[in-house]
Scaffold this motif. Structure first.
Motif, PDB file in Angstrom:
ATOM      1  N   LEU A   1       0.846  -1.185   0.000  1.00 45.27           N
ATOM      2  CA  LEU A   1       0.000   0.000   0.000  1.00 45.27           C
ATOM      3  C   LEU A   1       0.886   1.240   0.000  1.00 45.27           C
ATOM      4  CD1 LEU A   1      -2.721  -0.997   2.633  1.00 45.27           C
ATOM      5  CD2 LEU A   1      -2.855  -1.166   0.150  1.00 45.27           C
ATOM      6  N   LYS A   2       0.622   2.151  -0.938  1.00 44.81           N
ATOM      7  CA  LYS A   2       1.388   3.386  -1.020  1.00 44.81           C
ATOM      8  C   LYS A   2       0.546   4.461  -1.696  1.00 44.81           C
ATOM      9  CE  LYS A   2       3.609   2.523  -5.481  1.00 44.81           C
ATOM     10  NZ  LYS A   2       4.887   2.424  -6.197  1.00 44.81           N
ATOM     11  N   SER A   3       1.003   5.712  -1.574  1.00 45.24           N
ATOM     12  CA  SER A   3       0.334   6.817  -2.234  1.00 45.24           C
ATOM     13  C   SER A   3       0.806   6.910  -3.673  1.00 45.24           C
ATOM     14  CB  SER A   3       0.615   8.124  -1.499  1.00 45.24           C
ATOM     15  OG  SER A   3       0.117   9.221  -2.233  1.00 45.24           O
ATOM     16  N   ILE A   4      -0.040   7.444  -4.529  1.00 43.17           N
ATOM     17  CA  ILE A   4       0.310   7.522  -5.932  1.00 43.17           C
ATOM     18  C   ILE A   4       1.126   8.768  -6.272  1.00 43.17           C
ATOM     19  CG2 ILE A   4      -1.752   8.763  -6.693  1.00 43.17           C
ATOM     20  CD1 ILE A   4      -1.796   6.942  -9.157  1.00 43.17           C
ATOM     21  N   GLY A   5       1.033   9.795  -5.405  1.00 42.74           N
ATOM     22  CA  GLY A   5       1.724  11.016  -5.771  1.00 42.74           C
ATOM     23  C   GLY A   5       2.503  11.692  -4.667  1.00 42.74           C
ATOM     24  N   TYR A   6       2.254  11.337  -3.394  1.00 42.67           N
ATOM     25  CA  TYR A   6       2.915  12.026  -2.288  1.00 42.67           C
ATOM     26  C   TYR A   6       4.254  11.386  -1.974  1.00 42.67           C
ATOM     27  CZ  TYR A   6      -1.226  14.800  -1.236  1.00 42.67           C
ATOM     28  OH  TYR A   6      -2.262  15.691  -1.306  1.00 42.67           O
ATOM     29  N   PRO A   7       5.303  12.179  -1.777  1.00 39.24           N
ATOM     30  CA  PRO A   7       6.605  11.607  -1.403  1.00 39.24           C
ATOM     31  C   PRO A   7       6.630  11.199   0.057  1.00 39.24           C
ATOM     32  CG  PRO A   7       6.769  13.987  -1.517  1.00 39.24           C
ATOM     33  CD  PRO A   7       5.379  13.631  -1.977  1.00 39.24           C
ATOM     34  N   GLU A   8       7.744  10.622   0.459  1.00 43.01           N
ATOM     35  CA  GLU A   8       7.889  10.121   1.822  1.00 43.01           C
ATOM     36  C   GLU A   8       7.890  11.248   2.841  1.00 43.01           C
ATOM     37  OE1 GLU A   8      10.904   7.113   4.272  1.00 43.01           O
ATOM     38  OE2 GLU A   8      11.491   7.979   2.340  1.00 43.01           O
ATOM     39  N   GLU A   9       8.381  12.431   2.463  1.00 47.71           N
ATOM     40  CA  GLU A   9       8.442  13.546   3.403  1.00 47.71           C
ATOM     41  C   GLU A   9       7.057  14.095   3.743  1.00 47.71           C
ATOM     42  OE1 GLU A   9      10.142  13.259   0.662  1.00 47.71           O
ATOM     43  OE2 GLU A   9      12.191  12.910   1.380  1.00 47.71           O
ATOM     44  N   GLU A  10       6.077  13.926   2.845  1.00 48.92           N
ATOM     45  CA  GLU A  10       4.756  14.498   3.062  1.00 48.92           C
ATOM     46  C   GLU A  10       3.737  13.488   3.580  1.00 48.92           C
ATOM     47  OE1 GLU A  10       3.407  16.491  -0.416  1.00 48.92           O
ATOM     48  OE2 GLU A  10       5.250  17.652  -0.698  1.00 48.92           O
TER      49      GLU A  10
ATOM     50  N   HIS B   1      10.741   6.297  -6.399  1.00 48.95           N
ATOM     51  CA  HIS B   1       9.703   6.505  -7.409  1.00 48.95           C
ATOM     52  C   HIS B   1      10.077   7.769  -8.181  1.00 48.95           C
ATOM     53  CE1 HIS B   1       5.775   6.271  -9.294  1.00 48.95           C
ATOM     54  NE2 HIS B   1       5.553   7.546  -8.969  1.00 48.95           N
ATOM     55  N   PHE B   2      10.620   7.562  -9.384  1.00 48.78           N
ATOM     56  CA  PHE B   2      11.133   8.645 -10.209  1.00 48.78           C
ATOM     57  C   PHE B   2      12.221   9.389  -9.445  1.00 48.78           C
ATOM     58  CE2 PHE B   2       6.872   7.885 -12.003  1.00 48.78           C
ATOM     59  CZ  PHE B   2       7.234   7.644 -13.325  1.00 48.78           C
ATOM     60  N   TYR B   3      12.022  10.666  -9.158  1.00 53.46           N
ATOM     61  CA  TYR B   3      13.052  11.484  -8.504  1.00 53.46           C
ATOM     62  C   TYR B   3      12.865  11.583  -6.997  1.00 53.46           C
ATOM     63  CZ  TYR B   3       9.268  14.898  -8.788  1.00 53.46           C
ATOM     64  OH  TYR B   3       8.056  15.534  -8.691  1.00 53.46           O
TER      65      TYR B   3
END
Length: 312
Positions: A90-99, A139-141
């Motif tokens: 389970l993960k978010s599709i657009g939020y990075p780890e910091e947010e 995930h990408f950058y």
């Protein structure tokens, strides 16, 4: 009263911020990934929750139930004694780890006990355990936080043993018992062909049971093919023995014909041919005894190899 009003104003402001955060959280798209690819989140079947729990320590709890349908690659090498392990991420599709970070509230032991309590009925598969862990993946950058649930289940094999493995073993025992049948007539040959056809029917049933996504040949298929091959060798040996015995029968018929004509010279020649026919009978008995010993040794080695391969 001033302090109470000020405190109520702060609580109202804080609740407004929490409501905005929850509204934003509801807009977060959660992606579920299984080993077989992306899983499907069925939003229509999930029950919406309109309540928020605010604790005195500042902890805000909002429960969002998800119904996830996922596929998992199966390892059927040890079918039907296989243990399957499937990962659900389970993960978010657009939020990075910091947010946005995902974190399991309980450890693997508590999650396993809770899952066992929730699963009231277990049919073909028996739930063994579930582990949960957090992981950061690129995930990408940017990096994203992922919660990985590992589900372990074991197949109930009693039904397959009783309905498939044991009957094939019984057919093999019948093929062994057929060595006691006389080679005269066609009873032994027809009996072996019937048993061989029965094993062929069991193989067709196995083809409908096993999934087609196996990378390696399952041991149960090797078990069926090995027994089928041994029974095929036994059938070919029976055909050879019956051919040798038929030579003696033809020689006996020719000798009876010569006695009817009363020709002494031809009688002597057919007596010599009868001695040759007796020789083939002795050869057939020797071949049958040697092949029976070879058959037992080959079957024993085959079953031992299956056992050791299954223990790997």
């Amino acid at each position: 009263m001033a302090d109470c009003s000020q405190w109520c104003a702060r609580v109202s402001e804080w609740c407004a911020r929490v409501s905005e955060w929850c509204a934003e959280y509801q807009s977060v798209t959660i992606v579920a990934e299984g080993e077989g690819g992306a899983a499907v989140i069925e939003k229509d079947k999930a029950v919406p929750n309109a309540f928020i729990t605010i604790n005195s320590n500042g902890f805000v709890e909002y429960v969002r139930d998800l119904m996830v349908v996922s596929t998992c690659k199966m390892q059927v090498y040890k079918f039907s004694f296989d243990i399957q392990t499937c990962n659900l991420s389970l993960k978010s599709i657009g939020y990075p780890e910091e947010e946005l970070k995902f974190q399991a509230l309980e450890n693997s032991t508590v999650v396993t006990e809770w899952t066992c309590q929730m699963m009231k009925n277990q049919f073909e598969w028996l739930f063994i355990g579930m582990t949960v862990k957090n992981k950061s993946v690129p995930h990408f950058y940017q990096n994203q936080n992922v919660v990985i649930y590992t589900i372990t289940m074991r197949r109930r094999s009693a039904l397959y043993i009783a309905n498939f493995l044991v009957p094939i073993l019984f057919f093999f025992c019948l093929d062994l018992a057929s060595f006691l049948i006389s080679h005269k007539g066609g009873e032994k040959l027809s009996f072996k062909v019937t048993v061989l056809l029965a094993v062929t029917v069991m193989q067709l049933i196995l083809n409908d049971i096993l999934p087609a996504s196996a990378n390696r040949i399952p041991l149960i298929v090797v078990y069926c093919i090995g027994i089928f091959g041994l029974m095929m060798l036994s059938l070919m040996e029976t055909i050879l023995i019956m051919h040798l015995v038929e030579k003696d029968n033809e020689a006996d018929k020719d000798q009876i014909l010569s006695n009817d004509f009363g020709d002494k010279l031809e009688k002597d020649s057919f007596q010599n041919s009868s001695r040759v026919a007796g020789y083939w009978t002795r050869v057939s008995k020797t071949i049958n005894n040697v092949f029976f010993i070879f058959y037992l040794i080959a079957a024993t080695v085959f079953f031992l190899c299956l056992y050791f391969f299954g223990e790997e």
